[in-house]
Write a protein that holds these residues in place. Structure first.
Motif, mmCIF file in Angstrom:
data_model
loop_
_atom_site.group_PDB
_atom_site.id
_atom_site.type_symbol
_atom_site.label_atom_id
_atom_site.label_comp_id
_atom_site.label_asym_id
_atom_site.label_seq_id
_atom_site.Cartn_x
_atom_site.Cartn_y
_atom_site.Cartn_z
ATOM 1 N N ARG A 185 1.372 -1.130 -0.098
ATOM 2 C CA ARG A 185 -0.771 -0.208 0.060
ATOM 3 C C ARG A 185 0.652 0.937 0.033
ATOM 4 N NH1 ARG A 185 -5.594 -0.804 1.298
ATOM 5 N NH2 ARG A 185 -5.921 -3.338 1.138
ATOM 6 N N GLY A 186 1.762 0.985 -0.646
ATOM 7 C CA GLY A 186 3.198 1.910 -0.669
ATOM 8 C C GLY A 186 3.450 3.351 0.766
ATOM 9 N N PHE A 187 3.878 2.278 2.482
ATOM 10 C CA PHE A 187 3.969 2.021 3.569
ATOM 11 C C PHE A 187 5.751 1.657 2.728
ATOM 12 C CE2 PHE A 187 0.165 2.164 4.436
ATOM 13 C CZ PHE A 187 -0.120 3.655 5.783
ATOM 14 N N SER A 188 6.076 2.796 3.775
ATOM 15 C CA SER A 188 8.071 2.219 2.451
ATOM 16 C C SER A 188 8.987 1.096 4.605
ATOM 17 C CB SER A 188 9.016 3.738 3.428
ATOM 18 O OG SER A 188 10.562 3.475 3.041
ATOM 19 N N ASP A 227 11.484 1.387 4.834
ATOM 20 C CA ASP A 227 12.012 2.329 6.415
ATOM 21 C C ASP A 227 11.341 2.112 7.489
ATOM 22 O OD1 ASP A 227 14.399 1.416 4.892
ATOM 23 O OD2 ASP A 227 14.068 3.304 3.449
ATOM 24 N N LEU A 228 10.239 2.836 7.119
ATOM 25 C CA LEU A 228 9.288 2.600 8.395
ATOM 26 C C LEU A 228 9.493 1.437 9.834
ATOM 27 C CD1 LEU A 228 6.113 4.019 6.774
ATOM 28 C CD2 LEU A 228 7.682 5.156 8.051
ATOM 29 N N CYS A 229 9.486 1.802 10.754
ATOM 30 C CA CYS A 229 9.120 1.003 11.875
ATOM 31 C C CYS A 229 8.313 -0.943 11.353
ATOM 32 C CB CYS A 229 8.641 1.219 13.132
ATOM 33 S SG CYS A 229 7.940 0.109 14.201
ATOM 34 N N TRP A 254 2.071 6.401 12.876
ATOM 35 C CA TRP A 254 1.163 5.457 12.991
ATOM 36 C C TRP A 254 -0.020 5.717 13.312
ATOM 37 C CZ3 TRP A 254 3.433 1.504 16.393
ATOM 38 C CH2 TRP A 254 2.581 -0.420 16.341
ATOM 39 N N ALA A 306 4.565 -0.976 13.769
ATOM 40 C CA ALA A 306 4.149 0.087 12.455
ATOM 41 C C ALA A 306 3.324 -0.587 11.295
ATOM 42 C CB ALA A 306 4.144 1.163 12.048
#
Lengths: 378, 413
Positions: B93-96, B98-100, B139, B103
């Motif tokens: 869905r486009g969440f990188s 590199d995000l936690c 988040w 989350a």
């Protein structure tokens, strides 16, 4: 001076501001590095110090890797690297506004490992724009001011601070005029030139920058000369553009930045400080009500609503998100912003991540070209 | 592995049984009951709030709201090796990447209802406190958009040195606001005696938990951090309830009994190590085995002790709660963190420290290189930093990490 001459000089500064900072030091300016657009620069200015913005640099790292992991943004890594390498010795210190987790830890790491005389911290609430946080922020500004006073050994008088606020407000008004002039007549000044003229102010006394902006405005308002033909108008959203490459490439590829949502651009000069209110309170109030950094809670105005307004007003045909790799506050907003831009406005967007240690102009060009071709339907 | 099992003699089996922590079963029951109740409440009149692990939960308990912890669920998904697929849903869905990963996994699970317990029950509102990181409010903003429910943010500014009065005032104002927010949402009035009762139980449980952890000062240590990481679930999720007080009382009794009988968690304990950062949830089993083989016990950590609160003033419960929640381990400067680490090292008599440089957690990880040096300077003991991610195993290189741990332990003393 001719508009073109001024613009060229500003562009040079943007490309490499560090020699200019060293020159300022030689001329007797007392420089303080500023890493964040929320810094109340007026306080430093009123204390006789000259704030200069640190936006990282394109370089390979020699020192910072011993202190920061690879999954930390390249702004923090390259700024720290320069400081540890002794390349920022012209500074008397730096100010760390705690917008995000990285800045919060960077401040400690910087303080522990460098020998600058001055170190400023300013903690921001995340609930910007809500009544509950304002008294806290006012006190933070006061605390910050006391820290500067302790460093210089001199009290900052309220009237001196009000005067500095006046200088910075004038700067904001001129920057706003520059953006408006550019919007109403995009052919008189391209996005690259406008942005160069704005960011150049980060590395000179604000009074001088005011003169510069004034001269530019007079120049373009008089001449009305065109610097280019029809370009595909785009909006750039993100944090900082350390290098002018993105803007240059867009021009080369037949596009141009018509407006931005950057903290070295539009967000930097948004909102004025109330000159009739007590200065600490007025400075805090401006930070608190200006356009939010994504590292702050979105309670003033929804980011998407604002982006929509900017896209509509500017007539941008696409949005380029230009982010620092590993920047969580920005990365979290990307999916919903892109989705809604597409669904509700049918405006396409592109996400570019910047890592200054491994910058590739060629790669950037390829991706921009494909994006612009999609928009222009080539 | 199965061969190894067959080779155990009767004596070894009995020894293993003797060393097992018996309260673990009670904890599993407690947590199962909690999740069944929480899931059963979905769609009923009862309020369900998703809340961050460091946020003040006591007001929710006092208002009869069921607190649900995406971080605890994330740890569960990680330990069950199911978090990567949930992360991939969010990435789609486009969440990188590199995000936690907590989350990402949580967003993925909200979409697909995936994970070992079929996802968490839908929240009626959200509570986020940034004392553990600034990731949580971004988040939770996403969760608020996804579920279209109200979000309360308890903002705890970063503290350098002693807690300044303007931060304390801001926290207290928000604590009061939090109570009004709950009154509005639940339609109930704030009942201060009830709140004091809940806060007292929370504090009491947290004091018991502190005593449980302190049992590990003993040699041989009656448990390892791997046990603490599991046994901490109730203090994180259900503090403020009587069941939790009872559970930790029983656990403390068991630990004291073990000390009396000289029962250590490992068959033999040569080295004692301090652990820093969130566990590598998907790797607990393998690391547990490795440390057992190396006769090395992780006796203390900077993570589980985050839920040991001190200094609640019963006369001013809201004020003291506000202060406690602002000064947690991750919301203080490096020097204060170094002091805590040094004090843990001394109290638990460790031979060295292992730090998990956790890609998903910047406030916990940035600064570790400096802390490691400071630790060695202060204690004369070595520190090792290993790279991983708390629930995204794609960032983990097992062979490399295990080799580094072996080298480190072999060079101790």
């Amino acid at each position: 001076m001719e508009v073109k001459t001024i613009v060229d000089e500003c562009l040079e500064l943007w490309r490499d501001p560090y020699p200019q900072m060293a020159r300022l030091r030689e001329e007797g300016e007392r420089l303080v590095g500023v890493l964040c657009s929320y810094t109340p620069e007026e306080v430093l200015h009123a204390a006789g110090l000259t704030p200069v913005r640190l936006m990282g640099a394109m370089r390979s790292l020699t020192h910072a890797d011993a202190h920061l992991q690879v999954y930390c943004c390249s702004l923090a890594r390259t700024d720290l690297d320069m400081a540890l390498a002794g390349e920022l010795d012209f500074l008397e210190g730096a100010v760390f506004v705690q917008t995000c987790d990285t800045m919060m830890r960077l401040s400690d790491i910087w303080r522990r490992n460098t020998a600058f005389q001055y170190h400023g911290d300013l903690v921001l609430p995340i609930r910007m724009g809500e009544e509950v946080s304002l008294p806290f922020l006012v006190e933070e500004v006061r605390r910050f001011r006391r820290g500067v006073e302790e460093f210089t050994g001199q009290e900052i008088w309220d009237d001196a601070l009000v005067e500095s606020i006046h200088v910075y407000n004038r700067n904001r008004r001129l920057a706003d005029r520059l953006y408006r002039a550019r919007a109403s007549n995009p052919t008189a000044l391209d996005g690259l030139s406008a942005m160069s003229c704005l960011v150049a102010g980060f590395w000179m006394r604000r009074e001088k920058h005011n003169e510069l902006l004034h001269e530019i405005l007079e120049g373009i308002e008089d001449s009305g000369e065109a610097t280019g033909g029809e370009k595909v108008p785009l909006l750039v959203s993100g944090s900082v553009c350390t290098m002018p490459d993105l803007y240059e490439l867009l021009l080369e590829l037949g596009a141009d930045v018509i407006d931005d949502d950057l903290c070295c651009g539009h967000r930097y000069f948004d909102a004025y400080v109330d000159e009739s209110a007590p200065p600490d309170e007025a400075l805090a109030k401006r930070m608190w009500e200006r356009v939010n950094c994504p590292a702050k809670h979105q309670c003033i105005e929804d980011r998407f609503e604002r982006l929509v307004r900017q896209v509509r007003d500017s007539g941008a045909k696409g949005v380029v998100f230009y982010l620092q790799s590993f920047c969580e506050p920005h990365l979290f907003d990307i999916p919903y912003l892109r989705q809604r831009l597409q669904d509700e406005l049918e405006v396409p967007s592109l996400v570019l991540e910047s890592e200054l240690q491994s910058f590739s102009r060629g790669q950037l060009r390829t991706r921009l070209q494909a994006f612009i071709e999609t928009i222009s339907g080539v | 592995m199965s061969e190894e099992k067959r080779e155990l003699t009767e004596e070894e089996k009995a020894d293993r049984e003797r060393r097992k922590i018996k309260s673990a079963g009670a904890m599993r029951e407690l947590m199962t009951k909690y999740y069944i109740e929480a899931k059963g409440a979905e769609g009923t009149d009862r309020h369900i709030a998703w809340i961050t692990s460091g946020a003040p939960v006591e007001p929710l308990i006092a208002f009869d709201v069921i607190p649900v912890y995406p971080e605890n669920h994330g740890a569960m998904c990680g330990a069950a090796h199911m978090n990567v697929e949930l992360c991939e849903v969010a990435e789609g869905r486009g969440f990188s990447r590199d995000l936690c990963s907590y989350a990402r996994g949580d967003i993925g699970s909200a979409i697909t209802k995936g994970g070992p317990i079929g996802g968490l029950p839908r929240p009626t509102f959200l509570v986020a406190c940034n004392n553990i990181c600034n990731t949580v409010f971004k988040w939770y903003e996403e969760l608020a958009r996804f579920f279209d429910v109200p979000l309360f943010i308890f903002d705890t500014p970063f503290v350098r040195g002693d807690l300044p009065p303007h931060i304390e005032d801001y926290s207290v104002r928000q604590m009061k606001e939090y109570i009004s927010f709950l009154e509005k949402i639940t339609g109930k009035e704030y009942d201060e005696p009830r709140f004091v009762e809940v806060a007292a139980r929370s504090l009491f449980a947290s004091a018991l938990w502190k005593d449980v952890l302190a049992c590990n000062e003993h040699r041989p240590a009656p448990m390892t951090c791997f046990d603490a990481f599991i046994l901490m679930a109730p203090i994180v999720t259900l503090r403020g309830t009587q069941e939790v007080v009872d559970f930790y009382q029983a656990l403390l009794d068991e630990m004291r009994q073990r000390i009396e009988e000289g029962i250590g968690i490992l068959p033999s304990e040569r080295y004692r190590i301090l652990w820093d950062n969130i566990p590598i949830w998907y790797e607990m089993r393998n690391l547990g085995k490795l440390f057992m083989e190396l006769e090395t016990c992780l006796v203390a950590d900077t993570y589980t002790s985050a839920w040991t609160f001190e200094g609640v003033d019963a006369e001013r419960p809201l004020e003291s709660m506000a202060r406690i929640y602002t000064e947690v381990y991750l919301n203080i400067n490096l020097e204060r963190m170094a002091e805590k680490i040094e004090s843990l090292a001394e109290r638990y008599g460790v031979d060295g420290m292992i730090m998990h440089s956790n890609r998903s957690c910047k406030p916990y990880s940035l600064g570790q290189y400096d802390l490691a040096k400071e630790f060695t300077r202060r204690t004369g003991k070595p520190a090792l930093i290993i790279e991983a991610d708390h629930t995204d195993s794609r960032w983990y290189d097992r062979a490399q990490v295990e080799a580094r741990i072996r080298d480190f332990v072999e060079n101790l003393l």
